[in-house]
Design a protein around this motif. Structure first.
Motif, short mmCIF file in Angstrom:
data_model
loop_
_atom_site.label_atom_id
_atom_site.label_comp_id
_atom_site.label_asym_id
_atom_site.label_seq_id
_atom_site.Cartn_x
_atom_site.Cartn_y
_atom_site.Cartn_z
N ALA A 335 -64.72 7.02 25.97
CA ALA A 335 -64.95 8.06 27.08
C ALA A 335 -63.92 7.61 28.22
O ALA A 335 -63.41 8.47 28.61
CB ALA A 335 -66.47 8.18 27.59
N LEU A 336 -63.96 6.36 28.57
CA LEU A 336 -62.92 5.86 29.61
C LEU A 336 -61.51 6.11 29.24
O LEU A 336 -60.66 6.56 30.10
CB LEU A 336 -63.06 4.33 29.92
N LEU A 337 -61.14 5.67 27.90
CA LEU A 337 -59.78 5.79 27.57
C LEU A 337 -59.46 7.52 27.42
O LEU A 337 -58.42 7.82 27.55
CB LEU A 337 -59.48 5.07 26.10
N LEU A 338 -60.41 8.21 26.97
CA LEU A 338 -60.25 9.71 27.09
C LEU A 338 -59.93 10.25 28.33
O LEU A 338 -59.11 11.28 28.60
CB LEU A 338 -61.35 10.55 26.27
N LYS A 339 -60.66 9.65 29.20
CA LYS A 339 -60.28 10.15 30.70
C LYS A 339 -59.15 9.71 30.88
O LYS A 339 -58.26 10.67 31.86
CB LYS A 339 -61.42 9.37 31.74
N ARG A 340 -58.41 8.43 30.69
CA ARG A 340 -57.22 8.36 31.05
C ARG A 340 -56.18 9.07 30.31
O ARG A 340 -55.39 9.53 30.90
CB ARG A 340 -57.00 6.80 30.72
N LEU A 341 -56.33 9.54 29.16
CA LEU A 341 -55.39 10.35 28.59
C LEU A 341 -55.31 11.76 29.12
O LEU A 341 -54.34 12.32 29.26
CB LEU A 341 -55.94 10.59 27.15
N GLU A 342 -56.73 12.21 29.52
CA GLU A 342 -56.65 13.59 30.08
C GLU A 342 -55.96 13.74 31.63
O GLU A 342 -55.41 14.53 31.80
CB GLU A 342 -58.16 13.98 30.28
N GLU A 344 -53.47 11.74 32.25
CA GLU A 344 -52.03 11.33 32.37
C GLU A 344 -51.51 11.97 31.21
O GLU A 344 -51.55 11.53 29.87
CB GLU A 344 -51.91 9.75 32.41
N ARG A 345 -50.97 13.26 31.31
CA ARG A 345 -50.55 13.96 30.19
C ARG A 345 -49.22 13.10 29.49
O ARG A 345 -49.13 13.33 28.38
CB ARG A 345 -49.99 15.41 30.61
N ARG A 346 -48.52 12.54 30.10
CA ARG A 346 -47.54 11.80 29.49
C ARG A 346 -47.89 11.01 28.11
O ARG A 346 -47.05 10.51 27.56
CB ARG A 346 -46.71 11.05 30.36
N LEU A 347 -49.15 10.44 28.53
CA LEU A 347 -49.58 9.36 27.62
C LEU A 347 -50.37 10.28 26.07
O LEU A 347 -50.47 9.32 25.27
CB LEU A 347 -50.74 8.67 27.88
N ARG A 348 -50.38 11.52 26.32
CA ARG A 348 -51.14 12.09 25.02
C ARG A 348 -50.59 11.99 23.62
O ARG A 348 -51.19 11.95 22.82
CB ARG A 348 -51.35 13.54 25.44
N PHE A 349 -49.17 12.03 23.63
CA PHE A 349 -48.83 12.26 22.45
C PHE A 349 -47.52 11.13 22.14
O PHE A 349 -46.60 11.45 21.28
CB PHE A 349 -48.19 13.62 22.23
N THR A 350 -47.73 10.14 22.74
CA THR A 350 -46.82 8.92 22.59
C THR A 350 -46.95 8.30 21.29
O THR A 350 -48.20 8.24 20.62
CB THR A 350 -46.86 7.95 23.69
N PRO A 351 -46.05 7.62 20.71
CA PRO A 351 -46.39 6.87 19.34
C PRO A 351 -47.47 5.81 19.42
O PRO A 351 -48.38 5.47 18.63
CB PRO A 351 -45.05 6.20 19.09
N ALA A 352 -47.35 4.97 20.63
CA ALA A 352 -48.62 4.07 21.03
C ALA A 352 -50.02 4.67 20.84
O ALA A 352 -50.77 4.02 20.45
CB ALA A 352 -48.34 3.57 22.21
N VAL A 353 -50.15 6.05 21.49
CA VAL A 353 -51.27 6.64 21.28
C VAL A 353 -51.58 7.08 19.73
O VAL A 353 -52.85 6.73 19.33
CB VAL A 353 -51.36 7.84 22.22
N ALA A 354 -50.68 7.38 19.20
CA ALA A 354 -51.06 8.00 17.60
C ALA A 354 -51.36 6.71 16.78
O ALA A 354 -52.31 6.58 16.12
CB ALA A 354 -49.72 8.55 17.09
N ALA A 355 -50.60 5.41 17.15
CA ALA A 355 -50.74 4.36 16.51
C ALA A 355 -52.36 3.97 16.99
O ALA A 355 -52.77 3.49 15.73
CB ALA A 355 -49.96 3.24 16.82
N ALA A 356 -52.83 3.81 18.16
CA ALA A 356 -54.09 3.47 18.44
C ALA A 356 -55.30 4.25 17.87
O ALA A 356 -56.37 3.82 17.25
CB ALA A 356 -54.33 3.51 20.00
N LEU A 357 -54.82 5.73 17.74
CA LEU A 357 -55.67 6.48 16.97
C LEU A 357 -55.76 6.21 15.34
O LEU A 357 -56.97 6.01 14.77
CB LEU A 357 -55.45 8.05 17.07
N GLY A 358 -54.83 5.84 15.03
CA GLY A 358 -54.91 5.50 13.55
C GLY A 358 -55.57 4.06 13.24
O GLY A 358 -56.38 4.10 12.15
N VAL A 359 -55.41 3.20 14.11
CA VAL A 359 -56.19 1.88 13.90
C VAL A 359 -57.72 2.06 14.15
O VAL A 359 -58.46 1.54 13.35
CB VAL A 359 -55.55 0.89 15.03
#
Length: 531
Positions: A335-342, A344-359
């Protein structure tokens, strides 16, 4: 008047619906008789029944047996029997209510975790990952243990994070500390680190209060047990945890047990990595708080001690409280990480975020797989116990009530029949339990004890005699075999006469009972009946 938010009740509705669906499937396998997926549930029920009806805290007709690893749960069940009579469904209702309470606590603890739909989704994930419906249908203490573990974890972390905690926290924590170890003794793993944290902070009064409370009810039960000639801890704890540290094999087993348990449970491995990874991400982003840091630390310490000193598995029970507490912390971090993504829009679709979701998905797959296995296994496990242990109990109750029976599964036969037990596993016998702890157990000693107590029958898994020599005078009279076994130690149970003179009578009883067996139970007789 405050309006009821129906959407907020969605997790509870889902819990009830899943529980009803699973219970309905199980009842179809038992002819409508309430059943349980493990025989251990009947051990609590047997002690509670004797306590209410005869005033004896005992599995069987003995004056006292310390065979429950959850004295509080057995006492609650006895209270239910006292109020409503001895009913097969009482343990089921208590555990379902405990599961519902655990779910509501999870929802309350995540009440500030972002938007409503996010909160509800996180709570539903906890429900599924644990999975709470299966835990609530075991008829045992595991849902209550999960509830109290989460309560101690959150309350303790708040106390550790505040130099001057509120009076409700200061007084509430000792109450929870007193209840946790008598719900399951694994509760001591969390309490150890909680008290260690208070001592580290030099908060002597709080540490003393928590320590005394933790030992209070456990000590009362231990002293009652000692006064009745038993050990301080129940045999169910001592026999299962016995390792000889003075042998090379025992020492090696102890040193490697934690790693073995972790590697043997992909769900636990995925969970702890996911918690640490989510915590590292939240900590690096400055999102964590002192109570949350303490929660992660306490959980990690409890997790490590359980892997090192306790067991996992046996129908998804032993590690259930770790899954529940870990999933709760993981959802809080998510929930804390999702709040951060909400924010800061710039973080939403970065490769790092995608990799984190995959892991994250890879780590959660074993937990989801475990949950799916538990949900699918429950109805069949209930059928297994109904076809083996419950039928054994019906047979013993009909033909051997009031007599002494040698057995390795002692729950159902003690709940449905009034018998004396020679328990070869050592849960309900001082002698056999001591032999296992000393490493001196043998079938010869069991045979001698059975003859001293004039046992009429032995009902055992035949695999015992693949490992140990069968007593020379024992005669295998017949066998029952169940199909599709997933939970019983063996799909076959054998009936033994302790002398040839008993064999014909046992065979006649088995033949007379055969028409009452479920069609899926195969009976094989090895001894002829008398003409």
């Amino acid at each position: 008047m405050k309006k009821i938010n129906l959407l907020a009740l969605l997790p509870l509705f889902l819990y009830i619906l899943l529980s009803i669906a699973l219970l309905t499937q199980a009842l179809n396998h038992t002819g409508g008789q309430p059943g349980y997926p493990v025989d251990d549930a009947f051990i609590h029920m047997a002690i509670a029944r004797h306590f209410v009806q005869d005033g004896r805290w005992s599995v069987d007709l003995s004056p006292f047996t310390s065979a429950t690893s959850s004295p509080l749960w057995t006492l609650l069940l006895a209270a239910a029997f006292h109020l409503f009579g001895v009913r097969d469904w009482a343990a089921l209702l208590l555990s379902l209510l405990s599961g519902a309470a655990a779910l509501l606590l999870a929802q309350r603890l995540l009440a500030k975790s972002g938007r409503r739909m996010i909160r509800l989704t996180l709570v539903v994930l906890i429900l599924i990952f644990t999975p709470l419906p299966v835990l609530g249908l075991t008829g045992m203490e595991h849902a209550l243990h999960s509830l109290l573990t989460a309560a101690v974890l959150w309350t303790g972390s708040l106390v550790l994070a505040e130099n001057s905690p509120s009076s409700s926290l200061r007084w509430g924590l000792p109450v929870l500390c007193a209840l946790l170890p008598v719900t399951r003794y694994e509760g001591l793993f969390l309490l150890f680190w909680l008290i260690a944290g208070l001592l580290f902070q030099r908060r002597w009064r709080d540490a003393l209060a928590a320590g005394l409370a933790s030992a209070s009810l456990m000590t009362v039960y231990g002293l009652i047990s000692v006064a009745n000639g038993w050990a301080f801890f129940p045999n169910s704890v001592l026999v299962k945890s016995q390792i000889n540290l003075f042998s090379v094999t025992g020492l090696t087993q102890f040193l490697t047990q934690g790693v073995y348990n972790l590697l043997d449970s992909p769900a636990l491995l995925g969970l702890i990595i996911a918690v640490w990874l989510a915590f590292a991400l939240a900590e690096s982003g400055g999102l964590t708080s002192p109570p949350l840091r303490w929660r992660v630390a306490l959980f990690s310490g409890m997790f490590a001690l359980h892997l090192q000193l306790a067991r996992t598995g046996w129908f998804f029970r032993y590690e259930a409280y770790l899954i529940f507490a870990g999933a709760l912390i993981l959802m809080e971090l998510t929930a804390l990480l999702l709040k951060r993504l909400e924010s800061e829009r710039r973080l939403r679709f970065t490769p790092a975020v995608a990799a984190a979701l995959g892991v994250a998905l890879l780590l959660l797959l074993p937990i989801a797989y475990r949950a799916g296995n538990a949900l699918s296994a429950y109805p069949l496990a209930v059928r297994n116990i109904h076809e083996q242990q419950v039928q054994m109990a019906r047979f013993v109750s009909r033909f051997y009530n009031g007599q002494t029976i040698v057995a390795n599964d002692i729950g159902a036969i003690s709940y449905y029949a009034n018998i004396e037990l020679v328990d070869v596993v050592g849960l309900a016998n001082l002698e056999t339990g001591r032999w296992w702890r000393e490493g001196s157990w043998s079938t010869a000693k069991v045979d001698r004890l059975a003859r001293e107590q004039a046992a009429s029958l032995a009902v055992l898994f035949p695999e015992w005699f693949d490992l140990y020599p069968q007593p020379p005078d024992w005669v295998e009279v017949g066998r029952w075999r169940i199909a599709d076994n997933i939970v019983c130690t063996s799909d076959t149970v054998a009936f033994y006469a302790l002398s040839p003179a008993q064999a014909d009578e046992i065979a006649q009883n088995l033949r007379a009972f055969s028409s009452e067996l479920p069609q899926t139970v195969q009976q094989q007789l090895n001894a002829p009946t008398a003409p």
